[in-house]
Scaffold this motif. Structure first.
Motif, PDB file in Angstrom:
ATOM      1  N   ASP A 244     -69.206  28.406  38.109  1.00 59.63           N
ATOM      2  CA  ASP A 244     -68.306  27.922  39.161  1.00 59.63           C
ATOM      3  C   ASP A 244     -68.482  26.411  39.338  1.00 59.63           C
ATOM      4  O   ASP A 244     -69.575  25.931  39.621  1.00 59.63           O
ATOM      5  CB  ASP A 244     -68.615  28.624  40.485  1.00 59.63           C
ATOM      6  N   GLU A 247     -63.726  25.923  41.182  1.00 56.81           N
ATOM      7  CA  GLU A 247     -62.488  26.681  41.012  1.00 56.81           C
ATOM      8  C   GLU A 247     -62.785  28.130  40.611  1.00 56.81           C
ATOM      9  O   GLU A 247     -61.896  28.833  40.113  1.00 56.81           O
ATOM     10  CB  GLU A 247     -61.621  26.032  39.915  1.00 56.81           C
ATOM     11  N   LYS A 250     -60.570  30.923  42.018  1.00 54.59           N
ATOM     12  CA  LYS A 250     -59.207  30.881  41.466  1.00 54.59           C
ATOM     13  C   LYS A 250     -59.196  31.404  40.027  1.00 54.59           C
ATOM     14  O   LYS A 250     -58.279  32.114  39.623  1.00 54.59           O
ATOM     15  CB  LYS A 250     -58.656  29.453  41.507  1.00 54.59           C
ATOM     16  N   GLN A 251     -60.243  31.017  39.268  1.00 52.59           N
ATOM     17  CA  GLN A 251     -60.317  31.502  37.882  1.00 52.59           C
ATOM     18  C   GLN A 251     -60.444  33.024  37.852  1.00 52.59           C
ATOM     19  O   GLN A 251     -59.840  33.693  37.021  1.00 52.59           O
ATOM     20  CB  GLN A 251     -61.522  30.869  37.176  1.00 52.59           C
ATOM     21  N   ALA A 253     -59.379  35.072  40.152  1.00 56.05           N
ATOM     22  CA  ALA A 253     -58.069  35.622  40.542  1.00 56.05           C
ATOM     23  C   ALA A 253     -57.143  35.658  39.331  1.00 56.05           C
ATOM     24  O   ALA A 253     -56.417  36.630  39.110  1.00 56.05           O
ATOM     25  CB  ALA A 253     -57.458  34.792  41.661  1.00 56.05           C
ATOM     26  N   GLU A 254     -57.193  34.600  38.535  1.00 51.65           N
ATOM     27  CA  GLU A 254     -56.363  34.530  37.328  1.00 51.65           C
ATOM     28  C   GLU A 254     -56.718  35.680  36.367  1.00 51.65           C
ATOM     29  O   GLU A 254     -55.838  36.345  35.814  1.00 51.65           O
ATOM     30  CB  GLU A 254     -56.596  33.162  36.653  1.00 51.65           C
TER      31      GLU A 254
ATOM     32  N   GLN B 310     -62.621  31.985  48.303  1.00 51.84           N
ATOM     33  CA  GLN B 310     -61.562  31.352  47.506  1.00 51.84           C
ATOM     34  C   GLN B 310     -60.752  32.419  46.756  1.00 51.84           C
ATOM     35  O   GLN B 310     -59.521  32.357  46.702  1.00 51.84           O
ATOM     36  CB  GLN B 310     -62.187  30.368  46.509  1.00 51.84           C
ATOM     37  N   LEU B 311     -61.470  33.387  46.223  1.00 52.15           N
ATOM     38  CA  LEU B 311     -60.816  34.488  45.511  1.00 52.15           C
ATOM     39  C   LEU B 311     -59.894  35.266  46.462  1.00 52.15           C
ATOM     40  O   LEU B 311     -58.745  35.562  46.128  1.00 52.15           O
ATOM     41  CB  LEU B 311     -61.884  35.419  44.913  1.00 52.15           C
ATOM     42  N   GLU B 313     -58.493  34.256  49.230  1.00 57.06           N
ATOM     43  CA  GLU B 313     -57.321  33.436  49.583  1.00 57.06           C
ATOM     44  C   GLU B 313     -56.295  33.447  48.449  1.00 57.06           C
ATOM     45  O   GLU B 313     -55.093  33.605  48.676  1.00 57.06           O
ATOM     46  CB  GLU B 313     -57.763  31.984  49.857  1.00 57.06           C
ATOM     47  N   GLU B 314     -56.801  33.297  47.229  1.00 57.24           N
ATOM     48  CA  GLU B 314     -55.915  33.233  46.064  1.00 57.24           C
ATOM     49  C   GLU B 314     -55.171  34.573  45.880  1.00 57.24           C
ATOM     50  O   GLU B 314     -53.991  34.578  45.547  1.00 57.24           O
ATOM     51  CB  GLU B 314     -56.752  32.895  44.820  1.00 57.24           C
ATOM     52  N   THR B 317     -52.467  34.755  48.462  1.00 60.21           N
ATOM     53  CA  THR B 317     -51.348  33.870  48.096  1.00 60.21           C
ATOM     54  C   THR B 317     -50.486  34.513  47.018  1.00 60.21           C
ATOM     55  O   THR B 317     -49.264  34.540  47.114  1.00 60.21           O
ATOM     56  CB  THR B 317     -51.901  32.536  47.555  1.00 60.21           C
ATOM     57  N   ARG B 318     -51.172  35.041  45.993  1.00 56.16           N
ATOM     58  CA  ARG B 318     -50.431  35.656  44.881  1.00 56.16           C
ATOM     59  C   ARG B 318     -49.653  36.879  45.326  1.00 56.16           C
ATOM     60  O   ARG B 318     -48.584  37.172  44.812  1.00 56.16           O
ATOM     61  CB  ARG B 318     -51.394  36.049  43.756  1.00 56.16           C
TER      62      ARG B 318
END
Lengths: 262, 320
Positions: A244, A247, A250-251, A253-254, B310-311, B313-314, B317-318
């Motif tokens: 980490d 991000e 976010k990664q 989540a991707e 963060q996860l 929240e993401e 959002t998605r």
């Protein structure tokens, strides 16, 4: 008044060792160190607490069915404070399944004499969790199982069973079979004095003839369940590991989106 | 075609998902006949019929709620006598395993617990089990009597297969042992609104790294964003941060979801025993050397207090 408690315990291969199967598809006990199943320590602990909280004369016998080395499990229980031990040992027992083990335990418990049988919730190797119920069925006495709290008073055992949907208060008359969970109370460590005292405590050995059990009723041949194949689970393919740097969430989540979880 | 008895786990007539999975597996070895007991038993029929039950045997009596386990064993034994099934399938809950064990002994049969798959074989059903902390897979069958097999949740996808589902009353005579263990009180667990841990498609777990009961809110928020159940490692439960009913591992529950997200969990063998059969495994942990990373499909080496919110929240959002 006196109260006779039999605690059933199992000598299991260490879960942190490399457990595997022998050629006959029974558990290979030679290559991995054994020890008293951790979940059975809770059963010994509750027996000791019942004894400490009782005005009656309480005698705690610890019982195991297993190979020569299983004596180590008995010694551990004795060093925690149990009074005596019984070891059922016979070459014909190799490969015995749960149904067969319940027969041996039931006969041994009856021969030893009991008011209360206490077991752990499951063994840490087979993890079936059926032995206490099987034992109660064979003995024809109440099963008061999966207790996170247990007490005995005036010939009655009471306890709390925490299930998924509800927490239940249970009650039964003695004699009875109890099993306790790892929530019942931290098991004590043997003291030096306890370890020394355990060396002098009696360990009786019984074989199948002592229990009037025929060899065909137990062992691999007598098992009611046959393991036909055992294979090591294929190693997982190495996953993606990301450090980490701000991000990471976010990664992740991707990744979850790419796998259609989002 | 041979009949296969399926023991129905239901709450006041609402059938729980593992039972529907059992009906799917039962159809591989015969015609499913369901056995539903206790309050609301008859109300289970529609759901059971939709998933393949040709018959639903029902019986209600106060004994099922007032006494532990044995009345249900008596009823299932009566059903076995009435139907002469090719096998008996029971969900692998703690109670299910106890019922199955006593039944097996009474009808002179072997028992297999915690099957993760089931198929027809020349000598009866063959059950797949995952053993030694899921490091081995075994295939077993019953050598004697009517196979009694308990099956873990999430072992099969639920498939609709409409069948008659004719309700028939089951005649039950309770044994002398039935009233041996009295249930003197019952406190229902408060619903969290989240899916049941063992049945959930996604499980989000927290361990020692969560570092406090109050911080479990972060784990719960992530779980809620995914519609997931919340799990906890033994370390977190022993520290009193989360209830024992949510414990994943050797001495807690064994889960097998589509997705398992381990947060602040190192991955000791005892924990792995309870989650290693999860289809996709994700971990967030500060320690790059944590054994959990040996299991993961995707791992983040980082502070869960940064990564998890963060996860969450993401994801929100998605999902818009």
């Amino acid at each position: 008044m006196s109260l006779r408690i039999v605690v059933t315990v199992k000598y299991v291969p260490d879960a942190t060792g490399d457990r595997h199967f022998a050629d006959d598809l029974t558990v290979d006990r030679d290559d991995v160190d054994g020890l008293l199943s951790e979940l059975d320590e809770y059963a010994v602990e509750q027996a000791l607490q019942i004894s400490e909280n009782s005005d009656d004369d309480v005698e705690i016998t610890v019982l195991t069915v297993g190979p020569e080395d299983a004596k180590d499990a008995l010694r551990k229980a004795l060093s925690m404070g149990a009074d005596k031990a019984i070891h059922v040992e016979d070459d014909d027992l190799h490969g015995t399944d749960a149904i067969g083990t319940s027969l041996v335990l039931a006969k041994a418990v009856e021969k030893a004499g009991y008011d209360l049988v206490i077991s752990g919730m499951a063994s840490t190797d087979g993890t079936m969790g059926v032995l206490p119920a099987l034992l109660a069925e064979r003995l024809g006495v109440p099963q008061v199982t999966l207790l996170s709290e247990v007490s005995v008073e005036d010939g009655t055992v009471k306890g709390r069973r925490d299930g998924d949907a509800a927490s239940e208060q249970l009650e039964a008359s003695l004699p009875a079979v109890v099993s306790v969970t790892d929530q019942s109370g931290e098991a004590r460590y043997p003291s030096f004095k306890g370890i020394m005292a355990a060396k002098k405590k009696p360990v009786q050995s019984w074989d199948l003839s002592d229990l009037d059990i025929e060899a065909e009723e137990v062992g691999l041949e007598g098992a009611w369940t046959k393991v036909e194949d055992a294979s090591a689970r294929p190693a997982r393919t190495a996953g993606t590991i990301v450090k980490d740097e701000g991000e990471g969430g976010k990664q992740l989540a991707e990744y979850l989106a790419s796998q259609k979880f989002i | 075609m041979a009949e296969v008895l399926v023991y129905v786990d239901h709450v006041d007539g609402a059938v729980r998902k593992p039972t529907l999975e059992l009906l799917t597996l039962a159809r591989r070895i015969g015609e499913p006949v369901a056995v539903a007991l206790g309050a609301g038993a008859e109300n289970t029929a529609a759901a059971l019929a939709e998933h393949g039950a040709v018959k639903v045997l029902t019986h209600d009596a106060s004994e099922y709620a007032d006494y532990l386990v044995v009345p249900k064993v008596d009823a299932l034994q009566a059903a076995v006598a009435a139907v002469s099934p090719a096998a008996v399938l029971v969900p692998s809950s703690a109670e299910g395993k106890e019922i199955a064990a006593r039944l097996a002994l009474r009808i002179g049969s072997g028992i297999i617990t915690d099957a993760v798959d089931l198929e027809a074989g020349d000598e009866g059903p063959v059950a797949t089990q995952s053993v030694f902390a899921a490091s081995f897979t075994t295939k077993s069958r019953i050598a004697k009597g009517t196979p009694v097999i308990t099956v873990k949740p999430n072992s099969a996808a639920v498939e609709a297969a409409p069948a008659a589902g004719a309700v028939e009353a089951l005649a039950v005579t309770f044994s002398a042992q039935a009233t041996g263990t009295k249930v003197t009180g019952r406190t229902a667990r408060e619903s969290t609104g989240r899916p049941e841990l063992t049945e959930a498609a996604i499980v989000v777990s927290g361990g020692r790294g969560v570092n406090g009961a109050e911080n479990f809110a972060i784990i719960e928020a992530l779980a809620d964003s995914l519609g997931a159940a919340v799990g906890a490692s033994r370390a977190a439960v022993d520290a009193g941060w989360y209830p024992h009913t949510n414990q994943v591992g050797q001495t807690g529950k064994s889960v097998s979801p589509q997705l398992y997200i381990a947060n602040g969990i190192s991955g000791a063998i005892q924990h792995r025993a309870g989650m290693q059969t999860s289809k996709t495994i994700v971990a967030v942990n500060k320690d790059a050397e944590a054994p959990i990373f040996d299991l993961v499909d995707y791992g983040i080496v980082g502070d869960l207090f940064d990564v998890v919110p963060q996860l969450t929240e993401e994801i929100k959002t998605r999902k818009g």
